[in-house]
Design an enzyme around this catalytic site. Structure first.
Site, PDB file in Angstrom:
ATOM      1  N   ASP A   1     -37.049  -1.153 -43.421  1.00 12.10           N
ATOM      2  CA  ASP A   1     -38.159  -0.549 -43.543  1.00 12.10           C
ATOM      3  C   ASP A   1     -38.913  -0.680 -44.693  1.00 12.10           C
ATOM      4  O   ASP A   1     -39.134   0.114 -45.579  1.00 12.10           O
ATOM      5  CB  ASP A   1     -37.811   1.086 -43.571  1.00 12.10           C
ATOM      6  CG  ASP A   1     -37.071   1.635 -44.461  1.00 12.10           C
ATOM      7  OD1 ASP A   1     -36.396   0.806 -45.330  1.00 12.10           O
ATOM      8  OD2 ASP A   1     -37.182   2.915 -44.844  1.00 12.10           O
TER       9      ASP A   1
ATOM     10  N   THR B   1     -30.987  -1.411 -43.750  1.00  8.48           N
ATOM     11  CA  THR B   1     -31.474  -0.805 -45.083  1.00  8.48           C
ATOM     12  C   THR B   1     -32.577   0.307 -44.934  1.00  8.48           C
ATOM     13  O   THR B   1     -33.130   0.662 -45.794  1.00  8.48           O
ATOM     14  CB  THR B   1     -31.858  -1.835 -45.873  1.00  8.48           C
ATOM     15  OG1 THR B   1     -33.254  -2.489 -45.513  1.00  8.48           O
ATOM     16  CG2 THR B   1     -30.891  -2.958 -46.150  1.00  8.48           C
TER      17      THR B   1
ATOM     18  N   ASP C   1     -31.473  -1.754 -51.537  1.00  6.91           N
ATOM     19  CA  ASP C   1     -31.317  -2.534 -50.419  1.00  6.91           C
ATOM     20  C   ASP C   1     -30.556  -3.909 -50.535  1.00  6.91           C
ATOM     21  O   ASP C   1     -29.968  -4.305 -49.587  1.00  6.91           O
ATOM     22  CB  ASP C   1     -32.606  -2.485 -49.462  1.00  6.91           C
ATOM     23  CG  ASP C   1     -32.897  -1.160 -49.061  1.00  6.91           C
ATOM     24  OD1 ASP C   1     -32.296  -0.312 -48.924  1.00  6.91           O
ATOM     25  OD2 ASP C   1     -34.228  -1.131 -48.748  1.00  6.91           O
TER      26      ASP C   1
ATOM     27  N   ASN D   1     -39.650   4.275 -45.035  1.00  3.44           N
ATOM     28  CA  ASN D   1     -40.439   4.494 -46.324  1.00  3.44           C
ATOM     29  C   ASN D   1     -41.750   4.743 -45.861  1.00  3.44           C
ATOM     30  O   ASN D   1     -42.609   5.232 -46.590  1.00  3.44           O
ATOM     31  CB  ASN D   1     -40.325   3.044 -46.905  1.00  3.44           C
ATOM     32  CG  ASN D   1     -39.011   2.875 -47.555  1.00  3.44           C
ATOM     33  OD1 ASN D   1     -38.402   4.133 -48.083  1.00  3.44           O
ATOM     34  ND2 ASN D   1     -38.353   1.775 -48.163  1.00  3.44           N
TER      35      ASN D   1
ATOM     36  N   PHE E   1     -32.016   9.363 -48.793  1.00  3.19           N
ATOM     37  CA  PHE E   1     -32.917   9.088 -47.998  1.00  3.19           C
ATOM     38  C   PHE E   1     -32.771   8.503 -46.513  1.00  3.19           C
ATOM     39  O   PHE E   1     -33.281   9.256 -45.469  1.00  3.19           O
ATOM     40  CB  PHE E   1     -34.225   8.112 -48.727  1.00  3.19           C
ATOM     41  CG  PHE E   1     -35.639   8.146 -47.745  1.00  3.19           C
ATOM     42  CD1 PHE E   1     -36.350   9.128 -47.831  1.00  3.19           C
ATOM     43  CD2 PHE E   1     -35.529   6.915 -47.084  1.00  3.19           C
ATOM     44  CE1 PHE E   1     -37.514   8.809 -46.969  1.00  3.19           C
ATOM     45  CE2 PHE E   1     -36.731   6.697 -46.344  1.00  3.19           C
ATOM     46  CZ  PHE E   1     -37.617   7.546 -46.440  1.00  3.19           C
TER      47      PHE E   1
HETATM   48  C1  BDR Z   1     -33.241   3.927 -49.824  1.00  3.34           C
HETATM   49  O1  BDR Z   1     -34.301   4.866 -49.415  1.00  3.34           O
HETATM   50  C2  BDR Z   1     -35.510   3.958 -49.234  1.00  3.34           C
HETATM   51  O2  BDR Z   1     -36.614   4.707 -49.812  1.00  3.34           O
HETATM   52  C3  BDR Z   1     -35.225   2.731 -49.918  1.00  3.34           C
HETATM   53  O3  BDR Z   1     -35.620   1.620 -49.431  1.00  3.34           O
HETATM   54  C4  BDR Z   1     -33.712   2.499 -49.628  1.00  3.34           C
HETATM   55  O4  BDR Z   1     -33.327   1.953 -48.358  1.00  3.34           O
HETATM   56  C5  BDR Z   1     -32.580   4.530 -50.911  1.00  3.34           C
HETATM   57  O5  BDR Z   1     -32.180   5.962 -50.920  1.00  3.34           O
HETATM   58 CA    CA Z   2     -34.967   0.854 -47.294  1.00  3.94          CA
END
Ligand code: BDR
Ligand code: CA
Length: 335
Positions: A21, A135, A251, A50, A176
């Site tokens: 993302d 990721t 990531d 994201n 996240f």
């Molecule tokens: C993850 O959340 C996203 O904002 C980043 O790309 C990463 O995959 C980290 O918590």
């Molecule tokens: Ca990510």
């Protein structure tokens, strides 16, 4: 904890499908996969996380443009989580999802089709060969499992960036990617496949400091300058939104593990994803004392060889070199 070291990547390149993302750190994950001779990047699939999926797909196409990846399919996926409303992360990645550098017009366009079908078809077409690296939120991967449960037995292994065993970054409990779609994460964690989790405890060791910025500066390519501008934005975002001095580049850790697992210590654990919690929704409840061989067992990243990790990333940027671009009339760059 038991440290488990795998052998460094040898022989033929590993076939990797990257579900992501982008996202500043996803951009580094794509770069590392594209620039490593140990990986054959067979496809990039995108998911909402994201930013919305139209933006993460565009950003994946921007990265493919900068990396000269004209033949790597970019396939758009789910617009939102399985059940919940989408939560994005503009406080870290900006309104575009890739804020900071001067805009780049993508010359790579998305490949028709849906990410879920691409994951299923790719894995089933090459049994035992595809490593799935995810990721972003796990929506596409969970949907692929629901559509074709046989992918669990056909995939080589799955490596995700997500979760944590000590703390969250959206809430005190949840990271996240898992927080955005805990139901999808639960499907993925319960599937009968080999799963490795690179969570915050590991990825917070992958900080981007002035040292790495200078190393990228010395490369002096369009790509390295773009990555520096991404990291300057990310650094400010992390300082104001998370109070961290140097941003963790989460990531690419998942990609680096596929390239060279000896850079990591991992420990077996039983992991459950909290989907009902009032305060702990999206928490990856990790029990290192209960690692069995069956579903729910996850290899969890605990320690990173930080210098070795950055050497891998920097070498990938060096190897990619200069991809021809020209300044566009609107002030951006285009190939
Ligand atoms: C993850 O959340 C996203 O904002 C980043 O790309 C990463 O995959 C980290 O918590
Ligand atoms: Ca990510």
């Amino acid at each position: 904890m038991t440290a488990v070291h795998g052998p460094p990547g040898t022989g033929a390149p590993r076939k990797v499908l990257l579900d992501c993302d982008p996202g500043h750190d996803d951009a580094f994950a794509i770069t590392l996969a594209a620039g490593s001779p140990a990986i054959e990047l067979v496809a990039i699939t995108t998911v909402a996380g994201n930013q919305t999926v139209d933006k993460t797909t565009r950003n994946a196409c921007v990265m493919c443009t900068l990396l000269g990846l004209a033949d790597t399919p970019v396939v758009a996926g789910c617009e939102g989580p399985l059940i919940r409303a989408l939560r994005t992360a503009p406080e870290f990645h900006g309104p575009s999802g890739l804020d900071g550098p001067r805009p780049v017009e993508p010359r790579v366009v998305p490949t028709p089709g849906h990410a879920v079908d691409r994951i299923v078809d790719t894995v089933l077409a090459s049994p035992g060969e595809i490593t799935l690296v995810a990721t972003g939120p796990l929506t596409n991967v969970a949907m692929a499992l629901r559509k074709a449960p046989a992918i669990a037995g056909a995939v080589r292994e799955v490596v995700i960036m997500g979760g944590s065993y000590s703390r969250g970054n959206v809430t005190p409990a949840a990271e996240f990617n898992i927080y955005v779609d805990p139901e999808a994460a639960r499907v993925v964690f319960e599937a009968p496949w080999r799963l490795t989790m690179m969570g915050l405890d590991l990825t917070h060791q992958a900080t981007f400091t002035d040292v790495e910025e200078r190393r990228l500066e010395q490369i002096g390519t369009t790509l390295s300058r773009f990555l520096i501008d991404l990291m300057r934005y990310f650094k400010n975002a992390y300082r104001s939104a998370a109070g961290m001095e140097d941003p963790p580049v989460h990531d690419p850790c998942a990609v680096a593990y596929v390239i060279d697992p000896t850079l990591f210590e991992v420990a077996g654990a039983h992991v459950e994803v909290e989907t009902n919690g009032l305060w702990a929704s999206g928490m990856t409840v990790t029990d290192f004392k209960a690692a069995g061989p069956g579903p729910g067992r996850v290899d969890v990243g605990t320690e990173l060889d930080r210098p070795g990790f950055w050497d891998l990333v920097i070498s990938a940027v060096e190897r990619i070199g200069e991809v021809p671009v020209s300044t566009s009339p609107t002030g951006g760059v285009e190939p």
